[in-house]
Motif scaffolding. Sequence first.
Motif, short mmCIF file in Angstrom:
data_model
loop_
_atom_site.label_atom_id
_atom_site.label_comp_id
_atom_site.label_asym_id
_atom_site.label_seq_id
_atom_site.Cartn_x
_atom_site.Cartn_y
_atom_site.Cartn_z
N GLU A 84 0.43 -0.86 -0.17
CA GLU A 84 0.00 0.47 0.17
C GLU A 84 0.99 0.38 -0.03
O GLU A 84 0.09 2.93 -0.13
CB GLU A 84 -1.47 -0.05 0.67
CG GLU A 84 -2.07 -0.98 1.35
CD GLU A 84 -2.69 -0.80 2.78
OE1 GLU A 84 -2.41 -0.80 3.49
OE2 GLU A 84 -3.46 -2.07 2.53
N LYS A 85 2.27 1.34 0.35
CA LYS A 85 3.34 2.17 -0.01
C LYS A 85 2.76 2.96 -1.27
O LYS A 85 2.75 2.35 -2.35
CB LYS A 85 4.79 1.62 0.50
CG LYS A 85 4.79 0.88 1.43
CD LYS A 85 4.42 1.87 2.64
CE LYS A 85 3.94 0.68 4.08
NZ LYS A 85 3.11 1.68 4.80
N PRO A 86 3.55 4.22 -1.20
CA PRO A 86 3.93 4.85 -2.46
C PRO A 86 4.69 4.43 -3.42
O PRO A 86 5.82 4.31 -2.83
CB PRO A 86 3.88 6.64 -2.01
CG PRO A 86 4.33 6.54 -0.82
CD PRO A 86 3.63 5.20 -0.17
N PHE A 87 4.29 5.13 -4.82
CA PHE A 87 5.61 4.35 -5.50
C PHE A 87 6.58 6.22 -5.51
O PHE A 87 5.68 7.07 -5.63
CB PHE A 87 4.94 4.63 -6.95
CG PHE A 87 5.12 3.65 -7.38
CD1 PHE A 87 5.34 2.49 -7.52
CD2 PHE A 87 2.94 3.25 -7.22
CE1 PHE A 87 4.58 1.40 -8.03
CE2 PHE A 87 2.67 2.25 -7.84
CZ PHE A 87 3.20 0.95 -7.89
N LYS A 88 7.63 5.71 -5.15
CA LYS A 88 9.08 7.07 -4.70
C LYS A 88 9.77 7.06 -5.74
O LYS A 88 9.56 8.23 -6.39
CB LYS A 88 9.83 6.52 -3.08
CG LYS A 88 8.70 5.58 -2.04
CD LYS A 88 8.02 7.05 -1.29
CE LYS A 88 8.82 8.19 -0.68
NZ LYS A 88 7.80 9.25 0.07
N LEU A 89 10.18 5.42 -6.38
CA LEU A 89 11.45 6.48 -7.19
C LEU A 89 10.85 5.32 -8.65
O LEU A 89 10.65 4.14 -8.99
CB LEU A 89 12.48 6.40 -6.72
CG LEU A 89 13.93 6.82 -7.43
CD1 LEU A 89 13.82 8.26 -8.30
CD2 LEU A 89 15.61 6.31 -6.78
N LEU A 90 11.14 5.77 -9.86
CA LEU A 90 11.17 5.10 -10.97
C LEU A 90 12.47 5.26 -12.07
O LEU A 90 13.27 6.35 -11.73
CB LEU A 90 10.24 5.07 -12.09
CG LEU A 90 10.37 4.70 -13.83
CD1 LEU A 90 10.44 3.37 -13.58
CD2 LEU A 90 9.44 5.54 -14.52
N ILE A 91 13.81 4.38 -12.05
CA ILE A 91 14.72 4.56 -12.25
C ILE A 91 14.66 3.68 -13.48
O ILE A 91 13.99 2.97 -14.02
CB ILE A 91 15.65 3.76 -11.15
CG1 ILE A 91 15.74 4.39 -9.82
CG2 ILE A 91 17.47 3.71 -12.04
CD1 ILE A 91 16.34 3.97 -9.23
N ASN A 92 15.15 4.70 -14.83
CA ASN A 92 15.28 3.93 -16.41
C ASN A 92 17.23 3.45 -16.56
O ASN A 92 17.55 4.47 -16.19
CB ASN A 92 15.38 4.98 -17.31
CG ASN A 92 13.61 4.87 -17.27
OD1 ASN A 92 12.60 6.52 -18.09
ND2 ASN A 92 12.87 4.30 -16.92
#
Length: 298
Positions: A84-92
Amino acid sequence: MNRRYFLQNSALTFGALTLAQQKIFSSMLEDPWKIQMLRNDIGIFTEKGGTIAFLLSKKGIVVVDAEFPEQSKHLIDELKKRSEKPFKLLINTHHHLDHTSGNISFKGIVDHVLGHENSLKNQKNVAVANKTEDKQLYPDQTFTDTHHYKIGKEKISLYYHGPGHTDGDAIIHFENANIVHMGDLVFNRRHPFIDRSAGASIKNWIMVLNKASNHFNSDTIFVFGHAQDGYEVTGKPDDLKQFGDYLEQVLQFVESEIKAGKTKDEVVKTTVLPFKTEWKGDGLNRPLQAAYEELMAK
Ligand SMILES: [Zn+2]
Ligand SMILES: [Zn+2]
């Protein structure tokens, strides 16, 4: 049978099947996603495109790569079931479409997108050329050499060692779990795509693989962007070494062909490599052409 070959050719014979057969066939052709936990709270997601890694920490979710828009929606739905935690970081790991076009599904739900500065440059160039800028979610954070990010118990370090598969490939290390996402710096047992239009370098790629296999250890789990059918998208330092050896041998072979007076067309048409290698499947022309162009550009 090679799956891609099977898919291409099955399309031709599709019309010869009954409706019932077509239905069974269609369900076989669908690419259902797979989720596999690797170690601690880190797992991988595979469906179509470059392998995705994710971290489900108590402080939030981190995702590495996003495949295509449809796939990243599947991923987001699956991860929401598990956390249920938020999406903090998307790395490419780098800019290619099979890794970044799914970024757009994270629009408005992830705090930040992070990539190497050249990955951002390349993603923009391709989007402008294809007139797909409105379908992009670009990194709002970039790095040049190294970058560190701490979340909960996990520390994530990003490294850049110069051009390889493109000129913007990041190596991403989850230090606590000792898992490394190599992006497309490793094609496991499958002939690689080498993007010279985005500054690739086979020579430097070999050095990058050397650095990575020395930097990490036998306990490290490596995640690969792509693998040949029947091979894993995860592996060990030895897989990096073997891929480096393959690239080295491809370069040496093409160099000897050039010295023997072969034209580019002749070299690219080679179907069998004159050395023992586990790298196989279609697409041998890609590394041969890239090696030829790289060697002639000197
Ligand atoms: Zn890829
Ligand atoms: Zn790629």
